[in-house]
Design a protein around this motif. Sequence first.
Motif, PDB file in Angstrom:
ATOM      1  N   GLY A  85     -23.288  28.661  -6.850  1.00  0.00           N
ATOM      2  CA  GLY A  85     -22.858  29.463  -7.997  1.00  0.00           C
ATOM      3  C   GLY A  85     -21.355  29.656  -8.041  1.00  0.00           C
ATOM      4  O   GLY A  85     -20.606  29.199  -7.172  1.00  0.00           O
ATOM      5  N   ARG A  86     -20.927  30.361  -9.051  1.00  0.00           N
ATOM      6  CA  ARG A  86     -19.507  30.628  -9.224  1.00  0.00           C
ATOM      7  C   ARG A  86     -19.067  31.789  -8.335  1.00  0.00           C
ATOM      8  O   ARG A  86     -19.865  32.676  -8.028  1.00  0.00           O
ATOM      9  CB  ARG A  86     -19.204  30.955 -10.686  1.00  0.00           C
ATOM     10  N   PRO A  87     -17.797  31.829  -7.953  1.00  0.00           N
ATOM     11  CA  PRO A  87     -17.315  32.961  -7.159  1.00  0.00           C
ATOM     12  C   PRO A  87     -17.280  34.222  -8.008  1.00  0.00           C
ATOM     13  O   PRO A  87     -17.055  34.148  -9.228  1.00  0.00           O
ATOM     14  CB  PRO A  87     -15.902  32.519  -6.746  1.00  0.00           C
ATOM     15  N   PRO A  88     -17.513  35.386  -7.407  1.00  0.00           N
ATOM     16  CA  PRO A  88     -17.449  36.630  -8.181  1.00  0.00           C
ATOM     17  C   PRO A  88     -16.024  36.885  -8.656  1.00  0.00           C
ATOM     18  O   PRO A  88     -15.052  36.538  -7.987  1.00  0.00           O
ATOM     19  CB  PRO A  88     -17.901  37.704  -7.171  1.00  0.00           C
ATOM     20  N   GLY A  89     -15.905  37.488  -9.828  1.00  0.00           N
ATOM     21  CA  GLY A  89     -14.585  37.799 -10.363  1.00  0.00           C
ATOM     22  C   GLY A  89     -13.852  38.811  -9.486  1.00  0.00           C
ATOM     23  O   GLY A  89     -14.454  39.737  -8.935  1.00  0.00           O
ATOM     24  N   PHE A  90     -12.560  38.609  -9.351  1.00  0.00           N
ATOM     25  CA  PHE A  90     -11.766  39.521  -8.513  1.00  0.00           C
ATOM     26  C   PHE A  90     -10.356  39.607  -9.089  1.00  0.00           C
ATOM     27  O   PHE A  90      -9.659  38.601  -9.197  1.00  0.00           O
ATOM     28  CB  PHE A  90     -11.719  39.025  -7.064  1.00  0.00           C
ATOM     29  N   GLU A 117     -14.692  39.181  -1.794  1.00  0.00           N
ATOM     30  CA  GLU A 117     -15.803  38.474  -1.150  1.00  0.00           C
ATOM     31  C   GLU A 117     -15.494  38.281   0.329  1.00  0.00           C
ATOM     32  O   GLU A 117     -14.377  37.929   0.702  1.00  0.00           O
ATOM     33  CB  GLU A 117     -16.004  37.113  -1.827  1.00  0.00           C
ATOM     34  N   LYS A 118     -16.493  38.500   1.177  1.00  0.00           N
ATOM     35  CA  LYS A 118     -16.315  38.276   2.606  1.00  0.00           C
ATOM     36  C   LYS A 118     -16.141  36.788   2.898  1.00  0.00           C
ATOM     37  O   LYS A 118     -16.643  35.933   2.164  1.00  0.00           O
ATOM     38  CB  LYS A 118     -17.522  38.810   3.382  1.00  0.00           C
ATOM     39  N   ALA A 119     -15.430  36.479   3.991  1.00  0.00           N
ATOM     40  CA  ALA A 119     -15.144  35.084   4.333  1.00  0.00           C
ATOM     41  C   ALA A 119     -16.423  34.303   4.594  1.00  0.00           C
ATOM     42  O   ALA A 119     -16.563  33.150   4.148  1.00  0.00           O
ATOM     43  CB  ALA A 119     -14.220  35.023   5.544  1.00  0.00           C
ATOM     44  N   ASP A 120     -17.401  34.901   5.309  1.00  0.00           N
ATOM     45  CA  ASP A 120     -18.631  34.178   5.603  1.00  0.00           C
ATOM     46  C   ASP A 120     -19.458  33.956   4.338  1.00  0.00           C
ATOM     47  O   ASP A 120     -20.114  32.917   4.178  1.00  0.00           O
ATOM     48  CB  ASP A 120     -19.446  34.909   6.674  1.00  0.00           C
ATOM     49  N   GLN A 121     -19.431  34.910   3.416  1.00  0.00           N
ATOM     50  CA  GLN A 121     -20.133  34.733   2.153  1.00  0.00           C
ATOM     51  C   GLN A 121     -19.491  33.617   1.328  1.00  0.00           C
ATOM     52  O   GLN A 121     -20.184  32.820   0.692  1.00  0.00           O
ATOM     53  CB  GLN A 121     -20.125  36.046   1.361  1.00  0.00           C
ATOM     54  N   GLN A 122     -18.177  33.550   1.382  1.00  0.00           N
ATOM     55  CA  GLN A 122     -17.477  32.495   0.649  1.00  0.00           C
ATOM     56  C   GLN A 122     -17.813  31.115   1.220  1.00  0.00           C
ATOM     57  O   GLN A 122     -18.075  30.168   0.470  1.00  0.00           O
ATOM     58  CB  GLN A 122     -15.972  32.745   0.704  1.00  0.00           C
ATOM     59  N   ARG A 123     -17.835  31.020   2.570  1.00  0.00           N
ATOM     60  CA  ARG A 123     -18.175  29.730   3.196  1.00  0.00           C
ATOM     61  C   ARG A 123     -19.600  29.318   2.856  1.00  0.00           C
ATOM     62  O   ARG A 123     -19.873  28.147   2.560  1.00  0.00           O
ATOM     63  CB  ARG A 123     -18.001  29.822   4.716  1.00  0.00           C
ATOM     64  N   HIS A 124     -20.512  30.280   2.905  1.00  0.00           N
ATOM     65  CA  HIS A 124     -21.912  29.972   2.601  1.00  0.00           C
ATOM     66  C   HIS A 124     -22.053  29.489   1.160  1.00  0.00           C
ATOM     67  O   HIS A 124     -22.790  28.530   0.881  1.00  0.00           O
ATOM     68  CB  HIS A 124     -22.770  31.214   2.822  1.00  0.00           C
ATOM     69  N   LEU A 138     -19.721  28.030  -0.686  1.00  0.00           N
ATOM     70  CA  LEU A 138     -19.113  26.706  -0.824  1.00  0.00           C
ATOM     71  C   LEU A 138     -19.974  25.617  -0.188  1.00  0.00           C
ATOM     72  O   LEU A 138     -20.058  24.494  -0.696  1.00  0.00           O
ATOM     73  CB  LEU A 138     -17.714  26.705  -0.197  1.00  0.00           C
ATOM     74  N   ASN A 139     -20.618  25.944   0.916  1.00  0.00           N
ATOM     75  CA  ASN A 139     -21.468  24.962   1.592  1.00  0.00           C
ATOM     76  C   ASN A 139     -22.675  24.563   0.740  1.00  0.00           C
ATOM     77  O   ASN A 139     -23.211  23.458   0.895  1.00  0.00           O
ATOM     78  CB  ASN A 139     -21.952  25.505   2.937  1.00  0.00           C
ATOM     79  N   ARG A 140     -23.104  25.432  -0.136  1.00  0.00           N
ATOM     80  CA  ARG A 140     -24.265  25.139  -0.982  1.00  0.00           C
ATOM     81  C   ARG A 140     -23.879  24.321  -2.215  1.00  0.00           C
ATOM     82  O   ARG A 140     -24.756  23.900  -2.973  1.00  0.00           O
ATOM     83  CB  ARG A 140     -24.929  26.447  -1.418  1.00  0.00           C
TER      84      ARG A 140
END
Length: 292
Positions: A236-241, A220-227, A229-231
């Motif tokens: 939703g849950r983080p994508p599996g990795f 996951e990209k850093a900006d997508q992760q921040r977005h 978490l901010n919501r």
Amino acid sequence: MDHGVVVRRHELTDQDGELLAPLIPRAATGRPRVEDRQVVNGMVYKIRTGISWRDLPERHGPWQTVYTRFRRYALDGVFTRALRQIQARADAAGDIDWLMQIDSTIVRAHQHAATTGRKGESAGRTNRTIYALGRSRGGLTTKVHLACDGKGRPLAILVTPGRRHDSTCARILLERVPVPRGGLGRPRCRPGQVIADKAYSSRGFRTYLRRRGIAHTVPEKADQQRHRLNRGRRGGRPPGFDRQTYRRRNAIERCFNRLKGFHGIATRYDKTATSYEAAVTPASFLLRARSV
């Protein structure tokens, strides 16, 4: 094609010739033609060394003949069918690792490939549809998108202008993957899993993979992760990795290195996207054939 001939550097082996022979179109009438293997050897030599068509060694026959047949084979899809056939044999033998990996690489266009088209044509449309050239700080470039199996053998190829983003081409690339069955049944087009880097981390691509039931390992990209978490809960849950699976992505990097061992691929000399993609395809065929 004849057997037992002396194999020179940058030419087909007897095994390569046996695989290609049934797929090469033959003229029913007309003058006696230059032997097929001799001509295809000229094509391979040109792609491997990157020299001009006019500079082909005389042992390959008239350069005009080699070039004309190359263009004909490119338009008829001869090399694509050859790649599909050898993939079908490998799949029937269980020799394809369906842990698929996708990525792209930038290729600089030589000045001989820098054609702008006729006057009156839209430069943007022409470059996208005919030439697949994109202008960047380094000049005109082409991007080669590749899907390979878990052992680093090519499965599908897509050529686009150099500035095209990877995520916009991922779906088109995967739809080029179908491997025909040796007997009855539809071609296999769904890998067991897809591995890709952050460039492919988009909601649309993840949704597409989930709808097709394809597992994926994409960071996951850093900006997508921040977005997300901010919501809060709405994010939703983080994508599996799976980090351990992601380490296997180096196979596609090795595949690109082998493809760029062909000088005619590492630098683009072909004017049209059809010709350049037709050069990448037989190179992929040779990598697949010589890995058996």
